[in-house]
Design a protein around this motif. Structure first.
Motif, PDB file in Angstrom:
ATOM      1  N   GLY A  38       0.787  -1.224   0.000  1.00 12.43           N
ATOM      2  CA  GLY A  38       0.000   0.000   0.000  1.00 12.43           C
ATOM      3  C   GLY A  38       0.818   1.272   0.000  1.00 12.43           C
ATOM      4  O   GLY A  38       2.033   1.261   0.161  1.00 12.43           O
ATOM      5  N   PRO A  39       0.132   2.391  -0.154  1.00 12.84           N
ATOM      6  CA  PRO A  39       0.812   3.675  -0.290  1.00 12.84           C
ATOM      7  C   PRO A  39       1.536   4.130   0.974  1.00 12.84           C
ATOM      8  O   PRO A  39       2.541   4.832   0.890  1.00 12.84           O
ATOM      9  N   PHE A  77       5.297   5.471   1.118  1.00 13.50           N
ATOM     10  CA  PHE A  77       5.585   6.778   1.710  1.00 13.50           C
ATOM     11  C   PHE A  77       6.646   6.670   2.804  1.00 13.50           C
ATOM     12  O   PHE A  77       7.617   7.440   2.819  1.00 13.50           O
ATOM     13  N   LEU A  78       6.487   5.735   3.715  1.00 16.55           N
ATOM     14  CA  LEU A  78       7.437   5.612   4.827  1.00 16.55           C
ATOM     15  C   LEU A  78       8.828   5.229   4.336  1.00 16.55           C
ATOM     16  O   LEU A  78       9.841   5.726   4.850  1.00 16.55           O
ATOM     17  N   ILE A  98      14.485   7.892   3.218  1.00 19.26           N
ATOM     18  CA  ILE A  98      15.481   8.381   2.262  1.00 19.26           C
ATOM     19  C   ILE A  98      15.484   9.908   2.248  1.00 19.26           C
ATOM     20  O   ILE A  98      16.543  10.553   2.310  1.00 19.26           O
ATOM     21  N   ASP A  99      14.308  10.492   2.175  1.00 20.45           N
ATOM     22  CA  ASP A  99      14.165  11.949   2.118  1.00 20.45           C
ATOM     23  C   ASP A  99      14.715  12.611   3.371  1.00 20.45           C
ATOM     24  O   ASP A  99      15.384  13.644   3.292  1.00 20.45           O
ATOM     25  N   TYR A 131       4.221  12.247   0.170  1.00 20.37           N
ATOM     26  CA  TYR A 131       2.953  11.604   0.498  1.00 20.37           C
ATOM     27  C   TYR A 131       2.059  11.527  -0.741  1.00 20.37           C
ATOM     28  O   TYR A 131       1.461  10.494  -1.033  1.00 20.37           O
ATOM     29  N   ILE A 132       2.008  12.633  -1.477  1.00 17.63           N
ATOM     30  CA  ILE A 132       1.229  12.649  -2.720  1.00 17.63           C
ATOM     31  C   ILE A 132       1.813  11.641  -3.701  1.00 17.63           C
ATOM     32  O   ILE A 132       1.083  10.854  -4.323  1.00 17.63           O
ATOM     33  N   ALA A 133       3.143  11.635  -3.855  1.00 11.53           N
ATOM     34  CA  ALA A 133       3.804  10.722  -4.802  1.00 11.53           C
ATOM     35  C   ALA A 133       3.535   9.266  -4.458  1.00 11.53           C
ATOM     36  O   ALA A 133       3.309   8.444  -5.359  1.00 11.53           O
TER      37      ALA A 133
END
Length: 190
Positions: free
Chosen positions: A53-54, A58-59, A64-65, A167-169
């Protein structure tokens, strides 16, 4: 201190160029350095990710970010993430498709599908914040300027923008994966 969109765009363009270069290196040199069994293991991880799932996407990307956003060491993690993405993508395509056209298509998907544009832009924001703050820190150590509250706030704003974009990505990527699952499964078959 204000957010410098021109710097973000410059980092984004550099990011794309490095990604292409490393993918080409991975395609042509990677099979000499990375075993096919390791690539199969990565393929299995990619397939499993689609089912998580998304929020998982995201996590994963947030870790990485966050590393990219850390002043001084963030740019190192930026390059490391590009190596892991670009080089591994090139090696993967070399083993599975063995086609430069396949590499071009894979790069196009990675860089220009909606999730790729948003995700790479998010990384550009966090890295720009890290680079800017690192430059300010170096100037502060040289006595040319002082780190101000505005510098810290700008670093946080760059990071927060990147988190929202990630989050959008992640949600867009999950939608793309589920919508194109049949096509992706066919491409991942080795």
């Amino acid at each position: 201190m204000a957010i410098n969109i021109k710097r973000v765009v410059l980092v984004y363009i550099i990011e794309l160029a490095i990604l292409v270069l490393l993918s080409l290196m991975g395609f042509y040199v990677g099979p000499l350095l990375v075993s096919q069994s390791m690539i199969k293991s990565l393929r299995n991880q990619i397939v499993a990710t689609a089912d998580l799932g998304p929020n998982y996407i995201f996590l994963h990307n947030l870790v990485i970010d966050t590393l990219m956003a850390i002043p001084v060491i963030g740019p190192f993690f930026f390059i490391l993430a590009l190596v892991m993405t670009g080089f591994v993508l090139g090696v993967y395509v070399a083993y599975t498709l063995n086609s430069i056209l396949g590499l071009v298509i894979s790069l196009f998907i990675t860089m220009f599908f909606p999730h790729g544009i948003i995700e790479l832009l998010a990384y550009a924001f966090s890295t720009t914040g890290s680079l800017t703050f690192t430059g300010n820190l170096i100037n502060s150590l040289r006595g040319k300027q002082r780190i101000t509250r505005g510098d810290i706030v700008a670093l946080i704003i760059y990071y927060l923008i990147s988190v929202v974009l990630l989050y959008i990505a992640a949600n867009v990527e999950y939608f793309e994966i589920t919508a194109l699952k049949g096509l992706i499964s066919g491409m991942l078959t080795t």
